[in-house]
Scaffold this motif. Structure first.
Motif, PDB file in Angstrom:
ATOM      1  N   GLU A   5       0.797  -1.127  -0.092  1.00  0.00           N
ATOM      2  CA  GLU A   5      -0.010  -0.043  -0.007  1.00  0.00           C
ATOM      3  C   GLU A   5       0.691   1.272   0.056  1.00  0.00           C
ATOM      4  OE1 GLU A   5      -3.052   0.396  -0.597  1.00  0.00           O
ATOM      5  OE2 GLU A   5      -3.215   2.481  -0.148  1.00  0.00           O
ATOM      6  N   ILE A   6       1.899   1.160   0.666  1.00  0.00           N
ATOM      7  CA  ILE A   6       2.915   2.419   0.835  1.00  0.00           C
ATOM      8  C   ILE A   6       3.526   2.563  -0.756  1.00  0.00           C
ATOM      9  CG2 ILE A   6       5.138   3.068   1.706  1.00  0.00           C
ATOM     10  CD1 ILE A   6       4.451   1.681   4.303  1.00  0.00           C
ATOM     11  N   ARG A   7       3.832   1.404  -1.337  1.00  0.00           N
ATOM     12  CA  ARG A   7       4.253   1.450  -2.652  1.00  0.00           C
ATOM     13  C   ARG A   7       3.277   1.922  -3.705  1.00  0.00           C
ATOM     14  NH1 ARG A   7       2.826  -0.221  -7.069  1.00  0.00           N
ATOM     15  NH2 ARG A   7       1.205  -1.419  -5.717  1.00  0.00           N
ATOM     16  N   ARG A   8       1.817   1.524  -3.340  1.00  0.00           N
ATOM     17  CA  ARG A   8       0.854   2.414  -4.214  1.00  0.00           C
ATOM     18  C   ARG A   8       0.992   3.783  -4.102  1.00  0.00           C
ATOM     19  NH1 ARG A   8      -3.854   3.974  -4.313  1.00  0.00           N
ATOM     20  NH2 ARG A   8      -4.217   3.899  -2.038  1.00  0.00           N
ATOM     21  N   GLN A   9       1.036   4.164  -2.876  1.00  0.00           N
ATOM     22  CA  GLN A   9       0.818   5.780  -2.479  1.00  0.00           C
ATOM     23  C   GLN A   9       2.052   6.560  -3.034  1.00  0.00           C
ATOM     24  OE1 GLN A   9      -0.687   6.914   1.139  1.00  0.00           O
ATOM     25  NE2 GLN A   9      -2.310   5.221   1.157  1.00  0.00           N
ATOM     26  N   ASN A  10       3.347   5.772  -3.158  1.00  0.00           N
ATOM     27  CA  ASN A  10       4.316   6.536  -3.494  1.00  0.00           C
ATOM     28  C   ASN A  10       4.705   6.269  -4.903  1.00  0.00           C
ATOM     29  OD1 ASN A  10       4.662   7.957  -1.042  1.00  0.00           O
ATOM     30  ND2 ASN A  10       6.040   6.484  -0.225  1.00  0.00           N
ATOM     31  N   ASN A  11       3.731   5.755  -5.765  1.00  0.00           N
ATOM     32  CA  ASN A  11       4.178   5.296  -7.105  1.00  0.00           C
ATOM     33  C   ASN A  11       5.481   4.437  -7.418  1.00  0.00           C
ATOM     34  OD1 ASN A  11       1.856   7.077  -8.187  1.00  0.00           O
ATOM     35  ND2 ASN A  11       3.446   8.792  -7.569  1.00  0.00           N
ATOM     36  N   GLY A  12       5.762   3.420  -6.548  1.00  0.00           N
ATOM     37  CA  GLY A  12       6.707   2.380  -6.530  1.00  0.00           C
ATOM     38  C   GLY A  12       6.297   1.495  -7.680  1.00  0.00           C
ATOM     39  N   LEU A  13       7.330   0.554  -8.078  1.00  0.00           N
ATOM     40  CA  LEU A  13       7.103  -0.391  -9.214  1.00  0.00           C
ATOM     41  C   LEU A  13       7.270  -1.740  -8.313  1.00  0.00           C
ATOM     42  CD1 LEU A  13       8.718   1.291 -11.912  1.00  0.00           C
ATOM     43  CD2 LEU A  13       6.472   1.054 -11.581  1.00  0.00           C
TER      44      LEU A  13
ATOM     45  N   ASN B 157      13.155  -6.929  -0.729  1.00  0.00           N
ATOM     46  CA  ASN B 157      13.554  -7.514   0.742  1.00  0.00           C
ATOM     47  C   ASN B 157      14.658  -8.438   0.892  1.00  0.00           C
ATOM     48  OD1 ASN B 157      12.876 -10.252   0.299  1.00  0.00           O
ATOM     49  ND2 ASN B 157      10.551  -9.962   0.454  1.00  0.00           N
ATOM     50  N   GLY B 158      15.040  -8.905   1.943  1.00  0.00           N
ATOM     51  CA  GLY B 158      16.407  -9.430   2.005  1.00  0.00           C
ATOM     52  C   GLY B 158      16.185 -11.163   2.403  1.00  0.00           C
ATOM     53  N   GLU B 159      15.226 -11.589   1.845  1.00  0.00           N
ATOM     54  CA  GLU B 159      14.993 -13.075   1.950  1.00  0.00           C
ATOM     55  C   GLU B 159      16.121 -13.653   1.237  1.00  0.00           C
ATOM     56  OE1 GLU B 159      10.123 -13.270   2.569  1.00  0.00           O
ATOM     57  OE2 GLU B 159      10.967 -13.390   0.452  1.00  0.00           O
ATOM     58  N   SER B 160      16.343 -14.758   1.952  1.00  0.00           N
ATOM     59  CA  SER B 160      17.478 -15.651   1.451  1.00  0.00           C
ATOM     60  C   SER B 160      16.847 -16.984   1.574  1.00  0.00           C
ATOM     61  CB  SER B 160      18.810 -15.475   2.158  1.00  0.00           C
ATOM     62  OG  SER B 160      19.717 -16.546   1.786  1.00  0.00           O
ATOM     63  N   LEU B 161      16.898 -17.820   0.460  1.00  0.00           N
ATOM     64  CA  LEU B 161      16.198 -19.091   0.536  1.00  0.00           C
ATOM     65  C   LEU B 161      16.656 -19.911   1.545  1.00  0.00           C
ATOM     66  CD1 LEU B 161      13.695 -20.437  -0.970  1.00  0.00           C
ATOM     67  CD2 LEU B 161      15.301 -21.284  -2.716  1.00  0.00           C
ATOM     68  N   GLY B 162      15.767 -20.504   2.642  1.00  0.00           N
ATOM     69  CA  GLY B 162      15.983 -21.490   3.394  1.00  0.00           C
ATOM     70  C   GLY B 162      16.761 -21.110   4.631  1.00  0.00           C
TER      71      GLY B 162
ATOM     72  N   ALA C 108       2.776 -18.394   0.266  1.00  0.00           N
ATOM     73  CA  ALA C 108       1.677 -18.158   1.132  1.00  0.00           C
ATOM     74  C   ALA C 108       1.844 -16.772   1.518  1.00  0.00           C
ATOM     75  CB  ALA C 108       1.906 -19.007   2.336  1.00  0.00           C
ATOM     76  N   ILE C 109       2.876 -16.191   1.703  1.00  0.00           N
ATOM     77  CA  ILE C 109       3.081 -14.752   1.939  1.00  0.00           C
ATOM     78  C   ILE C 109       2.904 -13.807   0.831  1.00  0.00           C
ATOM     79  CG2 ILE C 109       4.804 -12.757   2.570  1.00  0.00           C
ATOM     80  CD1 ILE C 109       6.050 -15.141   4.416  1.00  0.00           C
ATOM     81  N   ASN C 110       3.315 -14.222  -0.501  1.00  0.00           N
ATOM     82  CA  ASN C 110       3.209 -13.223  -1.728  1.00  0.00           C
ATOM     83  C   ASN C 110       1.861 -13.525  -2.055  1.00  0.00           C
ATOM     84  OD1 ASN C 110       5.953 -13.176  -1.820  1.00  0.00           O
ATOM     85  ND2 ASN C 110       6.238 -13.590  -3.793  1.00  0.00           N
ATOM     86  N   GLU C 111       0.848 -14.186  -1.931  1.00  0.00           N
ATOM     87  CA  GLU C 111      -0.360 -14.327  -2.309  1.00  0.00           C
ATOM     88  C   GLU C 111      -1.216 -13.119  -2.122  1.00  0.00           C
ATOM     89  OE1 GLU C 111      -4.480 -15.399  -2.166  1.00  0.00           O
ATOM     90  OE2 GLU C 111      -3.323 -14.829  -0.551  1.00  0.00           O
ATOM     91  N   VAL C 112      -0.621 -12.119  -1.001  1.00  0.00           N
ATOM     92  CA  VAL C 112      -1.413 -11.125  -0.878  1.00  0.00           C
ATOM     93  C   VAL C 112      -1.439  -9.903  -1.830  1.00  0.00           C
ATOM     94  CG1 VAL C 112      -1.396 -11.472   1.786  1.00  0.00           C
ATOM     95  CG2 VAL C 112       0.261  -9.949   0.759  1.00  0.00           C
TER      96      VAL C 112
ATOM     97  N   ILE D 121       8.276  -8.993  -6.652  1.00  0.00           N
ATOM     98  CA  ILE D 121       9.176  -8.771  -5.057  1.00  0.00           C
ATOM     99  C   ILE D 121      10.809  -9.171  -5.738  1.00  0.00           C
ATOM    100  CG2 ILE D 121       9.540  -9.673  -2.866  1.00  0.00           C
ATOM    101  CD1 ILE D 121       6.824  -8.660  -3.403  1.00  0.00           C
ATOM    102  N   ILE D 122      11.435  -8.192  -5.547  1.00  0.00           N
ATOM    103  CA  ILE D 122      13.205  -8.463  -5.659  1.00  0.00           C
ATOM    104  C   ILE D 122      13.835  -8.851  -4.560  1.00  0.00           C
ATOM    105  CG2 ILE D 122      15.056  -6.967  -6.759  1.00  0.00           C
ATOM    106  CD1 ILE D 122      13.146  -5.262  -7.989  1.00  0.00           C
ATOM    107  N   ARG D 123      14.377  -9.945  -4.788  1.00  0.00           N
ATOM    108  CA  ARG D 123      15.264 -10.768  -3.604  1.00  0.00           C
ATOM    109  C   ARG D 123      16.467 -10.802  -3.947  1.00  0.00           C
ATOM    110  NH1 ARG D 123      10.290 -13.339  -3.998  1.00  0.00           N
ATOM    111  NH2 ARG D 123       9.079 -13.268  -1.914  1.00  0.00           N
ATOM    112  N   PRO D 124      17.367  -9.776  -3.759  1.00  0.00           N
ATOM    113  CA  PRO D 124      18.988  -9.742  -4.385  1.00  0.00           C
ATOM    114  C   PRO D 124      19.677 -10.668  -3.651  1.00  0.00           C
ATOM    115  CG  PRO D 124      17.893  -7.454  -3.998  1.00  0.00           C
ATOM    116  CD  PRO D 124      16.918  -8.514  -3.310  1.00  0.00           C
ATOM    117  N   VAL D 125      19.444 -11.153  -2.442  1.00  0.00           N
ATOM    118  CA  VAL D 125      20.409 -12.196  -1.863  1.00  0.00           C
ATOM    119  C   VAL D 125      19.641 -13.573  -1.601  1.00  0.00           C
ATOM    120  CG1 VAL D 125      21.311 -10.290  -0.474  1.00  0.00           C
ATOM    121  CG2 VAL D 125      19.536 -11.546   0.685  1.00  0.00           C
ATOM    122  N   VAL D 126      18.694 -13.682  -2.373  1.00  0.00           N
ATOM    123  CA  VAL D 126      17.836 -14.914  -2.403  1.00  0.00           C
ATOM    124  C   VAL D 126      18.673 -16.275  -2.383  1.00  0.00           C
ATOM    125  CG1 VAL D 126      17.117 -15.340  -4.911  1.00  0.00           C
ATOM    126  CG2 VAL D 126      15.666 -16.159  -2.983  1.00  0.00           C
TER     127      VAL D 126
END
Length: 405
Positions: A274-282, A286-291, A303-307, A312-317
């Protein structure tokens, strides 16, 4: 050595064709922001180079600010002189003396943009080379791969001398790749993710979830200090503090322990989106690293992405922890990140969170919450501040304002 200008050379921008002007304009803005407390420095972003007129500013301090800015391939402190060869000879000697170490070699390389100048390229090379040999004991000429290369450029507006080429950060100017929200927890991974996203030209705004009294003011300040570290790469970053106490208390009250983490992360994702939407983000970064932890399995991510349908960019995944730590050391965020303050991701953390949560169960448990009401109240009470390069903690607090959105 008293330098009068700094010449900046672009990196990947040379491949951007008709879009090059847009990239240069963005880089110029980022350099201006990074030098916001050097009011006398005048910045000119031209097609092939960027020139910074120092007007008395300390060249070493200005050069330090340029080092981390993405989009810069390398840069050189430069002395600008009148078209007077006596002054040029004197400055060339001083310049070599300022960097010379025993056993080093040198050469003079001249470029004439003004071909009407009285001396040609070879004349200038030989004249200045002889002066350096006479006045710098022990130095020798080396045409191929010299230790010191004095570059002389003759132009209508003067003669320019430089002898250093300092490597820049490379990458693309922050902002040239669009805007994204960085979910900044205060741990090791998310600042590294923000740094890597910015390196590819993404402008980030830091979104931090804060749950007083369960999380302390020191934990909030830690997140701001991490953001301040990242401003070195762009000049300033907007810091958005999200009040999360009511949401976490409600989740704790109605959701079974095994799904606390999943539902909490789903609410964080909704608010960030919602913050992204209000600030015209694309996108969201986040810092998710698989496992790495329970919320970072593929099943949890589903389950989390479903919302949201936002990218979602995960540079360290795909990185392991040691790889992430090495980058955190490089960007000087590690020592801050390991300070032991509770954050929203650790309070109410269940001892045995679901590592393979079922989407249907997460949706079912979440239905017990007033999701829209909780989101709306949190959005009404965002606290937003602009953190700039060089800001102290006190200055960060003074710049806080709550009504930007």
């Amino acid at each position: 050595m008293h330098y009068t200008e700094i010449m900046v050379r672009y990196g990947e921008l040379s491949t951007k064709g008709k879009n090059k002007r847009t990239f240069i304009s963005r880089l110029t803005q980022n350099v201006k922001r990074a030098l916001h407390d050097f009011p006398d420095v005048k910045i000119h972003g031209e097609r092939d180079h960027m020139y910074l007129e120092l007007n008395g500013a300390d060249s070493e301090l200005v050069a330090q600010r340029l080092e981390p800015i993405f989009g810069i391939q390398n840069y050189s402190p430069v002395v600008r002189l009148p078209r007077d060869m006596e002054a040029v000879k004197k400055t060339a000697i001083e310049m070599v003396q300022s960097v010379f170490k025993e056993g080093q070699t040198f050469k003079i390389t001249t470029k004439r943009a003004d071909h009407r100048f009285e001396l040609d390229t070879n004349d200038i090379n030989q004249l200045l080379g002889a002066e350096v040999l006479r006045n710098v004991p022990g130095i020798k000429v080396q045409v191929k791969k010299p230790d010191i290369e004095v570059k002389v450029e003759v132009r209508l507006e003067g003669i320019f001398l430089s002898c250093q080429r300092i490597p820049g950060a490379g990458g693309l100017p922050v902002g040239s790749g669009g805007r994204a929200m960085l979910m900044l927890s205060g741990g090791i991974d998310s600042p590294v993710a923000g740094y890597l996203a910015m390196k590819r030209g993404v402008e980030v705004q830091a979104v931090h979830f804060h749950s007083p009294p369960y999380t302390s003011p020191r934990a909030l300040q830690k997140a701001k200090d991490l953001t301040a570290k990242l401003t070195a790469y762009v000049g300033s970053i907007q810091f958005i503090e999200v009040p999360f106490t009511e949401i976490q208390e409600e989740i704790k009250r109605v959701v079974p322990e095994g799904y606390l983490m999943t539902v909490t992360r789903r609410m964080m994702m909704r608010l960030t989106d919602e913050i992204r939407r209000q600030n015209n983000g694309l996108a969201i970064v986040n810092g998710e690293s698989l496992g790495q932890v329970a919320s970072q399995t593929l099943q949890s991510m589903v389950a989390i992405n479903e919302v949201t349908a936002t990218p979602i960019i995960r540079p360290v995944v795909s990185m392991d922890k040691n790889e992430i730590i090495e980058i955190a050391k490089k960007i000087d965020t590690l020592e801050l990140s390991i300070q032991p303050f509770e954050d929203c991701c650790t309070i109410f953390a269940p001892p045995a969170p679901k590592t393979k949560p079922k989407l249907e169960k997460a949706q079912s448990f979440e239905a017990r919450l007033d999701v829209e009401g909780l989101i709306a109240r949190a959005m009404e009470n965002l606290v937003i501040s602009e953190i700039k390069t060089g800001d102290t903690s006190d200055q960060q607090q003074e710049s806080t304002f709550a009504d930007l959105l």
